[in-house]
Write a protein that holds these residues in place. Structure first.
Motif, mmCIF file in Angstrom:
data_model
loop_
_atom_site.group_PDB
_atom_site.id
_atom_site.type_symbol
_atom_site.label_atom_id
_atom_site.label_comp_id
_atom_site.label_asym_id
_atom_site.label_seq_id
_atom_site.Cartn_x
_atom_site.Cartn_y
_atom_site.Cartn_z
ATOM 1 N N ARG A 90 -35.444 33.593 -101.308
ATOM 2 C CA ARG A 90 -35.546 34.997 -101.721
ATOM 3 C C ARG A 90 -34.624 35.299 -102.907
ATOM 4 N N TYR A 91 -33.632 34.451 -103.139
ATOM 5 C CA TYR A 91 -32.644 34.628 -104.213
ATOM 6 C C TYR A 91 -31.865 35.938 -104.032
ATOM 7 N N ALA A 92 -31.577 36.264 -102.775
ATOM 8 C CA ALA A 92 -30.983 37.568 -102.461
ATOM 9 C C ALA A 92 -29.469 37.523 -102.273
ATOM 10 N N GLY A 93 -28.830 36.420 -102.660
ATOM 11 C CA GLY A 93 -27.377 36.362 -102.658
ATOM 12 C C GLY A 93 -26.752 36.562 -101.289
ATOM 13 N N PRO A 94 -25.786 37.502 -101.157
ATOM 14 C CA PRO A 94 -25.020 37.648 -99.917
ATOM 15 C C PRO A 94 -25.879 37.870 -98.669
ATOM 16 N N LYS A 95 -26.876 38.742 -98.752
ATOM 17 C CA LYS A 95 -27.707 39.002 -97.563
ATOM 18 C C LYS A 95 -28.482 37.758 -97.155
ATOM 19 N N GLU A 96 -28.946 37.007 -98.124
ATOM 20 C CA GLU A 96 -29.661 35.773 -97.785
ATOM 21 C C GLU A 96 -28.701 34.720 -97.241
ATOM 22 N N ALA A 97 -27.439 34.787 -97.655
ATOM 23 C CA ALA A 97 -26.441 33.853 -97.111
ATOM 24 C C ALA A 97 -26.319 34.040 -95.596
ATOM 25 N N VAL A 98 -26.274 35.290 -95.147
ATOM 26 C CA VAL A 98 -26.208 35.569 -93.713
ATOM 27 C C VAL A 98 -27.483 35.080 -93.023
ATOM 28 N N PHE A 99 -28.623 35.319 -93.641
ATOM 29 C CA PHE A 99 -29.922 34.866 -93.135
ATOM 30 C C PHE A 99 -29.948 33.355 -92.955
ATOM 31 N N THR A 100 -29.461 32.616 -93.952
ATOM 32 C CA THR A 100 -29.483 31.154 -93.863
ATOM 33 C C THR A 100 -28.497 30.640 -92.812
ATOM 34 N N ALA A 101 -27.421 31.384 -92.577
ATOM 35 C CA ALA A 101 -26.479 31.006 -91.518
ATOM 36 C C ALA A 101 -27.118 31.194 -90.139
ATOM 37 N N ILE A 102 -27.815 32.302 -89.946
ATOM 38 C CA ILE A 102 -28.482 32.564 -88.668
ATOM 39 C C ILE A 102 -29.501 31.466 -88.364
#
Length: 353
Positions: free
Chosen positions: A232-244
Motif C-alpha cells: 500500500r506504500y502507507a508508511g507508519p500505518k502499514e508498518a503496524v499492519f505488517t507487524a500484525i
C-alpha cells in the motif's frame, strides 16, 4: 430468493481474500463495513477496540448493481475462487479515506492513485473461500498455520519476522544477522503482490533470497516463504499492519527499519518506528534499527549506534542504487550487495517492473 451474480476480481482483491480466509489478517475475517472503516480511519482500531490500522475494502465494480443479501461468486483467473454473501453496500468520502489513511491526496503517491481508481462505494459480507490462492498462482507460499507448525516443530521461542519488497542487500543482511544472534528463528517474508513501476519482479526477489540464504545464512534457523499481499506504500500505518500479519504467522518479534513501507518522501524519518509507541497491546515486540551503512573506516556494515566515524566514511546502501546497476548493467561493490545475489538479479530477464 437470493440473487446470485458472478464477478471477476483483481489480483489485489484475491490476495486480501486469501489473508482474510487463512487468519493472515486476524482479527479480520472479511472486508470492513462502514462502521469499522470509520473507526479504523479515525482510531486505527476496529469498533470492538482491537488494533487494525488500514482499510481492507472491496470496491464495488461500477458497471453492476449489487444488493444486500445477494450472493457473489468471485472468479479469479477463470476459477471460482470464493463467494461473498453481501451484508452491506455503502459509500464513504474518498477524500477522507485518502487523507486519513495515507496522510495525503497527492497523485504521486502510488497508494493514492490506486484507491482513487477504485471509487467510493464498497461491499462486505460473509466470505467463503473455495480454493487456496497459492494453488491458482502455482506459488509455494506457506499460510499462518503452516509457519506456526514449523516454529512449533523446531521448538523456537523467539521468532523474528522480516518484511520486504526488494531482493536482499548488505543492509538487510546486517538486520537479519543481528536479529538471529538473539533469537531462535527468522521468518523472511517477501511480498509478492502488485507493486509500482521500478520495483523488482517476484521472480527476481525470490531468486535473490534463495541465493542469499544458500550462501550466507544458516538454513536451519530460517523460513523463507512469499507473502501474498500487495504493498500500500502507507508508511507508519502499514508498518503496524505488517507487524500484525507476522504476529499471525507466529512471530514474537518484528524488524522495523528507518522507512518501513514508505515511499519517496511522504513520511518522516523513523515515523514507522515511532507509531508503535501508541500500541502497547500489539502483542509482538518491535526491533527498531537505525539505517545501516558501510563504513569505510570500520570496514563493515554498521549503524550510528555502534560506529563513531563521521559521514565522509559512510557508504549508503540502497535498493535504488541496485536498481540502477541492473538497468545500466553495472557492477556493484560487495559492500553493497553480495555478488551471488547480484548475479541472480542480472541473470533474470526483466527483473524490474
Amino acid at each position: 430468493m437470493t440473487d446470485l451474480q458472478e464477478l471477476d476480481i483483481t489480483d489485489n482483491i484475491a490476495m486480501d481474500i486469501e489473508q482474510l480466509s487463512n487468519n493472515g489478517f486476524k482479527p479480520l475475517k472479511t472486508f470492513l463495513n462502514s462502521k469499522d472503516l470509520h473507526s479504523v480511519l479515525t482510531k486505527m482500531r476496529l469498533t470492538n477496540g482491537e488494533i487494525w490500522p488500514i482499510p481492507i475494502l472491496f470496491p464495488k465494480p461500477k458497471q453492476i448493481q449489487i444488493k444486500k443479501n445477494s450472493t457473489l461468486i468471485l472468479n479469479y483467473k477463470n476459477i471460482k475462487f470464493a463467494k461473498l454473501i453481501v451484508s452491506e453496500v455503502f459509500s464513504y468520502d474518498l477524500k477522507k479515506i485518502l487523507k486519513l489513511f495515507f496522510g495525503t491526496m497527492n497523485n504521486n503517491h502510488p497508494g493514492v492513485e490506486h484507491v482513487k481508481n477504485n471509487g467510493d462505494t464498497f461491499i462486505t459480507g460473509k466470505l467463503i473461500k473455495f480454493v487456496n490462492l497459492s494453488n491458482i498462482l502455482k506459488i509455494n507460499s506457506l499460510n499462518p498455520e503452516q509457519t506456526r507448525r514449523i516454529i512449533e516443530k523446531n521448538n523456537w521461542k523467539k521468532i523474528v519476522g522480516f518484511h520486504t519488497r526488494n531482493p536482499p542487500h548488505r543492509a538487510h543482511e546486517y538486520l537479519h544477522k543481528c536479529s538471529l544472534e538473539n533469537s531462535d528463528g527468522l521468518l523472511i517474508h517477501p511480498v509478492l503482490g502488485t507493486k509500482k513501476k521500478g520495483d523488482f519482479t517476484n521472480s527476481a526477489i525470490l531468486a535473490g533470497y534463495q541465493s542469499y540464504i544458500k550462501n550466507y545464512l544458516p538454513k536451519k534457523n530460517v523460513i523463507l516463504t512469499p507473502l501474498l499481499i500487495y504493498s500500500r506504500y502507507a508508511g507508519p500505518k502499514e508498518a503496524v499492519f505488517t507487524a500484525i500479519i507476522r504476529r499471525n504467522y507466529g512471530c514474537t518479534h518484528f524488524i522495523v527499519g528507518r522507512d518501513h513501507t514508505g515511499v519517496k518522501n511522504f513520511y518522516g524519518t523513523y515515523d514507522s518506528q515511532k507509531i508503535f509507541e501508541n500500541f502497547p497491546d500489539l502483542n509482538i515486540a518491535i526491533l527498531k534499527f537505525d539505517e545501516p551503512y558501510f563504513c569505510k573506516r570500520c570496514d563493515q556494515v554498521t549503524t550510528k549506534k555502534t560506529c563513531r566515524c563521521t559521514i565522509p566514511y559512510h557508504v549508503k546502501i540502497s535498493g535504488t542504487e541496485i536498481r540502477q546497476a541492473i538497468e545500466q548493467k553495472k557492477s556493484l561493490s560487495e559492500n553493497i550487495i553480495r555478488p551471488e545475489v547480484l548475479n541472480e538479479l542480472k541473470r533474470i530477464k526483466n527483473s524490474l517492473i
